[in-house]
Scaffold this active site. Structure first.
Site, PDB file in Angstrom:
ATOM      1  N   GLU A   1     -45.561 -15.120  40.875  1.00 51.12           N
ATOM      2  CA  GLU A   1     -45.719 -13.818  40.224  1.00 51.12           C
ATOM      3  C   GLU A   1     -44.705 -12.833  40.788  1.00 51.12           C
ATOM      4  OE1 GLU A   1     -49.795 -12.454  40.532  1.00 51.12           O
ATOM      5  OE2 GLU A   1     -50.579 -14.328  39.705  1.00 51.12           O
TER       6      GLU A   1
ATOM      7  N   ASP B   1     -53.601 -20.712  39.939  1.00 50.45           N
ATOM      8  CA  ASP B   1     -54.467 -20.255  41.031  1.00 50.45           C
ATOM      9  C   ASP B   1     -55.722 -19.572  40.481  1.00 50.45           C
ATOM     10  OD1 ASP B   1     -53.273 -17.934  40.166  1.00 50.45           O
ATOM     11  OD2 ASP B   1     -52.549 -17.294  42.132  1.00 50.45           O
ATOM     12  N   SER B   2     -55.820 -19.482  39.140  1.00 53.80           N
ATOM     13  CA  SER B   2     -57.078 -19.057  38.508  1.00 53.80           C
ATOM     14  C   SER B   2     -58.209 -20.002  38.902  1.00 53.80           C
ATOM     15  CB  SER B   2     -56.925 -19.019  36.982  1.00 53.80           C
ATOM     16  OG  SER B   2     -56.371 -20.232  36.517  1.00 53.80           O
TER      17      SER B   2
ATOM     18  N   LYS C   1     -44.835 -21.973  39.851  1.00 53.38           N
ATOM     19  CA  LYS C   1     -44.881 -20.634  39.240  1.00 53.38           C
ATOM     20  C   LYS C   1     -45.126 -19.617  40.343  1.00 53.38           C
ATOM     21  CE  LYS C   1     -48.378 -19.068  36.465  1.00 53.38           C
ATOM     22  NZ  LYS C   1     -48.863 -17.920  37.262  1.00 53.38           N
TER      23      LYS C   1
ATOM     24  N   ASP D   1     -49.021 -23.368  40.657  1.00 58.66           N
ATOM     25  CA  ASP D   1     -48.882 -21.982  41.127  1.00 58.66           C
ATOM     26  C   ASP D   1     -48.679 -21.937  42.638  1.00 58.66           C
ATOM     27  OD1 ASP D   1     -48.920 -19.925  39.272  1.00 58.66           O
ATOM     28  OD2 ASP D   1     -51.110 -19.894  39.112  1.00 58.66           O
TER      29      ASP D   1
ATOM     30  N   GLU E   1     -48.381 -11.733  31.003  1.00 57.72           N
ATOM     31  CA  GLU E   1     -49.852 -11.655  30.944  1.00 57.72           C
ATOM     32  C   GLU E   1     -50.309 -10.226  30.646  1.00 57.72           C
ATOM     33  OE1 GLU E   1     -52.033 -13.478  34.181  1.00 57.72           O
ATOM     34  OE2 GLU E   1     -53.937 -12.697  33.410  1.00 57.72           O
TER      35      GLU E   1
HETATM   36  O1  KIV Z   1     -53.475 -18.902  37.351  1.00 59.47           O
HETATM   37  C1  KIV Z   1     -53.383 -19.008  36.110  1.00 59.47           C
HETATM   38  O2  KIV Z   1     -54.180 -19.698  35.464  1.00 59.47           O
HETATM   39  C2  KIV Z   1     -52.320 -18.291  35.442  1.00 59.47           C
HETATM   40  C3  KIV Z   1     -52.350 -18.237  33.955  1.00 59.47           C
HETATM   41  C4  KIV Z   1     -53.414 -17.324  33.526  1.00 59.47           C
HETATM   42  C5  KIV Z   1     -51.045 -17.924  33.358  1.00 59.47           C
HETATM   43  O3  KIV Z   1     -51.464 -17.731  36.057  1.00 59.47           O
END
Ligand code: KIV
Length: 278
Positions: free
Chosen positions: A120, A49-50, A118, A88, A187
């Site tokens: 968090e 989600d970056s 993924k 994510d 992280e």
């Molecule tokens: O969203 C993302 O790119 C991430 C990585 C930085 C691990 O969670």
């Protein structure tokens, strides 16, 4: 008889089995062409989600939607055949309950074809991690600095400085590992904490700003190749300067157009070359 091209992707059990073995190399990918270039070299590609910041110019990951993740996840799955693809789950799409997490994860997996999701969180997410893994959704955990919590944390600060914070992060990682996560991103976390987590949990730890003690490493590709330069976290190593190359290419193109040096005969249809014109 219809035959299907069988893709030989790295699997979730293969990643899990790399605990303590050959380090696991991971990067983010959001688009088909980038994913295609990265795929032969990586074990795992994360549709992170970056993308909020590096693709859409948002100032945090909080504004990402499930539809955005699905659109980018589909592109990355289509363009790859080797790496394990993880997508994510965005902010607000899973934190409410294990049932909400399952509905979102099932939709993301069914619509993108990714192999895992993924999310968090630590102890507060353990029940959801268990709920998902028991129902066929492999979960990649994420502890330490958690960008989706930027508003409660008050910024992006390295984690695990004091003893209480260190113990909390270790307990978070242990909780999601015991709940069934197949690997865990750590992280922006102090090395001793990452070391202790890596020693204690049974699954691979993947560091981003968590030192070489982890079982693997991940970076945001746009940081690695110099495409995202608004700010560069301390833990990034830049391996290329594509942003600078792109600026130079754009300037050279504009100069050629303005001076009638582009296009040349090779780029035209039906144009007589000087030799043919004689
Ligand atoms: O969203 C993302 O790119 C991430 C990585 C930085 C691990 O969670």
């Amino acid at each position: 008889m219809t035959t299907f091209k069988q893709k030989r992707r790295i699997t979730v059990p293969q990643i899990r089995a790399r605990k303590g073995g050959e380090p696991i190399a991971c990067l983010t990918a959001y688009t088909a062409p980038v994913a295609q270039h990265l795929d032969p070299h990586l074990d795992l590609l994360l549709v992170g989600d970056s993308l909020a910041m590096v693709v859409y110019g948002m100032d945090s990951t909080v504004g990402v939607t499930v539809d955005m993740m699905i659109a980018h996840g589909k592109a990355v799955v289509r363009a790859t055949e080797q790496a394990l693809i993880v997508v994510d789950l965005p902010f607000g799409s899973y934190q409410e309950s294990p049932q909400q997490a399952f509905r979102t994860a099932a939709r993301v997996m069914a619509e993108t074809g990714c192999q895992a999701v993924k999310l968090e969180g630590g102890r507060e997410m353990a029940e959801s991690v268990r709920f998902l893994t028991e129902r066929g959704v492999p979960v990649f955990g994420h502890v330490g600095l958690m960008p989706q919590s930027v508003n409660t944390a008050g910024g992006y600060r390295a984690q695990g400085r004091g003893d209480a914070e260190a113990q909390r992060i270790i307990a978070d990682a242990e909780a999601i590992s015991e709940a069934g996560a197949f690997a865990i991103v750590i992280e922006g976390t102090m090395e001793p904490v990452a070391r202790e987590i890596t020693r204690r949990v049974a699954v691979p730890t993947i560091g981003i700003g968590a030192s070489p003690v982890c079982d693997g490493q991940i970076l945001v590709t746009d940081d690695l190749v110099g495409m995202f330069t608004d700010f560069t976290p301390k833990f990034v190593k830049r391996y290329a300067n594509l942003g600078e190359d792109m600026k130079k290419a754009a300037a050279a193109f504009a100069d050629d157009v303005r001076n009638r040096r582009f296009p040349e005969p090779e780029q035209c249809f039906g144009t007589k070359t000087p030799a043919a014109a004689e």
